[in-house]
Design a protein around this motif. Structure first.
Motif, PDB file in Angstrom:
ATOM      1  N   ASP A 183      40.308  51.162  68.398  1.00  0.00           N
ATOM      2  CA  ASP A 183      41.744  51.033  67.246  1.00  0.00           C
ATOM      3  C   ASP A 183      40.717  52.294  67.057  1.00  0.00           C
ATOM      4  O   ASP A 183      40.694  52.131  64.562  1.00  0.00           O
ATOM      5  CB  ASP A 183      41.768  49.542  67.119  1.00  0.00           C
ATOM      6  N   ILE A 184      39.803  53.639  66.953  1.00  0.00           N
ATOM      7  CA  ILE A 184      39.642  53.777  65.535  1.00  0.00           C
ATOM      8  C   ILE A 184      40.962  55.389  65.130  1.00  0.00           C
ATOM      9  O   ILE A 184      41.257  55.750  66.283  1.00  0.00           O
ATOM     10  CB  ILE A 184      37.858  54.887  66.446  1.00  0.00           C
ATOM     11  N   PRO A 185      41.029  54.892  64.093  1.00  0.00           N
ATOM     12  CA  PRO A 185      42.515  55.996  63.226  1.00  0.00           C
ATOM     13  C   PRO A 185      41.732  57.271  64.158  1.00  0.00           C
ATOM     14  O   PRO A 185      40.903  57.957  63.972  1.00  0.00           O
ATOM     15  CB  PRO A 185      41.770  55.506  61.918  1.00  0.00           C
ATOM     16  N   SER A 186      43.042  57.843  64.691  1.00  0.00           N
ATOM     17  CA  SER A 186      42.662  59.554  65.098  1.00  0.00           C
ATOM     18  C   SER A 186      42.094  60.501  64.136  1.00  0.00           C
ATOM     19  O   SER A 186      42.956  60.117  62.609  1.00  0.00           O
ATOM     20  CB  SER A 186      44.288  59.864  64.834  1.00  0.00           C
ATOM     21  N   GLY A 187      41.398  61.561  63.799  1.00  0.00           N
ATOM     22  CA  GLY A 187      40.130  62.182  63.128  1.00  0.00           C
ATOM     23  C   GLY A 187      39.016  61.809  62.128  1.00  0.00           C
ATOM     24  O   GLY A 187      38.939  62.434  62.051  1.00  0.00           O
ATOM     25  N   GLU A 188      38.993  59.838  62.883  1.00  0.00           N
ATOM     26  CA  GLU A 188      37.919  59.126  62.238  1.00  0.00           C
ATOM     27  C   GLU A 188      36.686  59.854  63.388  1.00  0.00           C
ATOM     28  O   GLU A 188      36.630  60.183  64.393  1.00  0.00           O
ATOM     29  CB  GLU A 188      38.370  58.056  62.053  1.00  0.00           C
ATOM     30  N   SER A 189      35.620  59.547  62.303  1.00  0.00           N
ATOM     31  CA  SER A 189      34.652  59.691  63.132  1.00  0.00           C
ATOM     32  C   SER A 189      33.920  58.069  62.575  1.00  0.00           C
ATOM     33  O   SER A 189      33.984  56.642  61.845  1.00  0.00           O
ATOM     34  CB  SER A 189      33.801  60.719  62.364  1.00  0.00           C
ATOM     35  N   ARG A 190      32.134  57.834  63.763  1.00  0.00           N
ATOM     36  CA  ARG A 190      31.795  56.546  63.933  1.00  0.00           C
ATOM     37  C   ARG A 190      30.325  57.000  64.032  1.00  0.00           C
ATOM     38  O   ARG A 190      30.225  58.676  63.967  1.00  0.00           O
ATOM     39  CB  ARG A 190      31.960  55.971  64.367  1.00  0.00           C
ATOM     40  N   GLY A 191      29.534  56.631  64.200  1.00  0.00           N
ATOM     41  CA  GLY A 191      27.727  56.979  64.671  1.00  0.00           C
ATOM     42  C   GLY A 191      27.217  57.485  62.936  1.00  0.00           C
ATOM     43  O   GLY A 191      26.910  55.989  62.205  1.00  0.00           O
ATOM     44  N   ALA A 192      26.230  58.580  63.082  1.00  0.00           N
ATOM     45  CA  ALA A 192      25.738  58.952  61.975  1.00  0.00           C
ATOM     46  C   ALA A 192      25.201  58.303  61.581  1.00  0.00           C
ATOM     47  O   ALA A 192      24.535  57.758  61.080  1.00  0.00           O
ATOM     48  CB  ALA A 192      27.195  59.218  60.913  1.00  0.00           C
ATOM     49  N   HIS A 193      24.177  58.710  62.865  1.00  0.00           N
ATOM     50  CA  HIS A 193      23.052  57.578  63.175  1.00  0.00           C
ATOM     51  C   HIS A 193      21.899  58.024  63.771  1.00  0.00           C
ATOM     52  O   HIS A 193      21.980  59.060  64.556  1.00  0.00           O
ATOM     53  CB  HIS A 193      22.896  55.815  62.419  1.00  0.00           C
ATOM     54  N   ALA A 194      20.647  57.885  64.303  1.00  0.00           N
ATOM     55  CA  ALA A 194      20.221  58.134  64.927  1.00  0.00           C
ATOM     56  C   ALA A 194      18.838  56.556  65.464  1.00  0.00           C
ATOM     57  O   ALA A 194      18.687  55.716  64.966  1.00  0.00           O
ATOM     58  CB  ALA A 194      18.688  59.086  64.585  1.00  0.00           C
ATOM     59  N   HIS A 195      18.552  56.625  66.941  1.00  0.00           N
ATOM     60  CA  HIS A 195      17.675  55.322  66.923  1.00  0.00           C
ATOM     61  C   HIS A 195      16.165  56.297  67.752  1.00  0.00           C
ATOM     62  O   HIS A 195      16.129  57.060  67.634  1.00  0.00           O
ATOM     63  CB  HIS A 195      17.705  55.386  68.619  1.00  0.00           C
ATOM     64  N   LYS A 196      15.036  55.208  67.066  1.00  0.00           N
ATOM     65  CA  LYS A 196      13.924  55.357  67.008  1.00  0.00           C
ATOM     66  C   LYS A 196      13.175  55.213  68.970  1.00  0.00           C
ATOM     67  O   LYS A 196      12.495  56.441  69.347  1.00  0.00           O
ATOM     68  CB  LYS A 196      12.979  54.779  66.832  1.00  0.00           C
ATOM     69  N   GLU A 197      13.867  54.593  69.437  1.00  0.00           N
ATOM     70  CA  GLU A 197      13.471  53.934  70.853  1.00  0.00           C
ATOM     71  C   GLU A 197      14.657  53.727  72.157  1.00  0.00           C
ATOM     72  O   GLU A 197      14.350  54.310  72.846  1.00  0.00           O
ATOM     73  CB  GLU A 197      12.721  53.482  71.097  1.00  0.00           C
ATOM     74  N   CYS A 198      16.312  54.025  72.089  1.00  0.00           N
ATOM     75  CA  CYS A 198      16.700  53.255  72.000  1.00  0.00           C
ATOM     76  C   CYS A 198      17.540  55.158  72.521  1.00  0.00           C
ATOM     77  O   CYS A 198      18.481  55.415  72.369  1.00  0.00           O
ATOM     78  CB  CYS A 198      17.946  52.567  71.321  1.00  0.00           C
ATOM     79  N   HIS A 199      18.227  54.891  74.155  1.00  0.00           N
ATOM     80  CA  HIS A 199      18.800  55.586  74.720  1.00  0.00           C
ATOM     81  C   HIS A 199      20.054  55.036  74.809  1.00  0.00           C
ATOM     82  O   HIS A 199      20.652  53.956  74.454  1.00  0.00           O
ATOM     83  CB  HIS A 199      18.666  56.167  76.163  1.00  0.00           C
ATOM     84  N   ALA A 240      23.596  51.027  76.741  1.00  0.00           N
ATOM     85  CA  ALA A 240      21.968  51.452  75.570  1.00  0.00           C
ATOM     86  C   ALA A 240      21.362  50.962  76.344  1.00  0.00           C
ATOM     87  O   ALA A 240      21.020  49.352  77.199  1.00  0.00           O
ATOM     88  CB  ALA A 240      22.050  50.172  73.650  1.00  0.00           C
ATOM     89  N   SER A 241      19.875  51.490  76.268  1.00  0.00           N
ATOM     90  CA  SER A 241      18.752  50.460  76.753  1.00  0.00           C
ATOM     91  C   SER A 241      18.033  49.674  76.164  1.00  0.00           C
ATOM     92  O   SER A 241      17.429  49.169  76.734  1.00  0.00           O
ATOM     93  CB  SER A 241      18.005  52.567  76.488  1.00  0.00           C
TER      94      SER A 241
END
Length: 137
Positions: free
Chosen positions: A45-61, A116-117
């Motif tokens: 249900d992410i509106p078309s053209g929208e974005s998510r995430g924008a982060h990094a993980h230290k250990e998680c794949h 996710a790991s």
């Protein structure tokens, strides 16, 4: 500090079985996916053209699959950026720890499956891009 680059993040083709009645794509833990799966979630249900995430993980794949529809993943290692389109349910993207990732340009009705790991741990997240750049040094 991490040595991962955007070029270490790889597309992985999952086994697919199918005929005129449909297809099945199966994931056998640690056979196709290069880590043990500890958490599964999905974005929808992410509106078309929208974005998510924008982060990094230290250990998680993470391993992302466009189960339905499409979206792009913008990968960033602090020096280089790489953009990858996911639009087939039998292909997933392995994102290594230490890579900034944003899911962008979702199509209408897109469904993003994430394997996710690690279990959820807020301390594993880097949510500030400036903090990410310092972490990469």
């Amino acid at each position: 500090m991490t040595n991962s680059t955007v070029f270490n993040c790889s597309l992985i083709y999952l086994p697919q079985v199918g005929n005129r009645n449909g297809h099945i794509t199966a994931v056998n833990n640690s056979i196709e996916i290069p880590f043990d799966i500890k958490r599964v979630f999905y974005l929808y249900d992410i509106p078309s053209g929208e974005s998510r995430g924008a982060h990094a993980h230290k250990e998680c794949h993470q391993f992302l699959v466009a189960v339905s529809g499409s979206f792009e993943v913008l990968l960033d290692d602090g020096l280089t950026k790489r953009q990858i389109m996911l639009n087939r349910p039998e292909i997933g993207l392995h994102i290594l720890p230490g890579i900034w990732a944003s899911e962008i340009n979702f199509s209408a009705g897109a469904l993003c499956l994430v394997l996710a790991s690690h279990v959820y741990d807020e301390l594993d997240y880097i949510r500030s891009y400036d903090e990410f750049l310092m972490y990469r040094k």
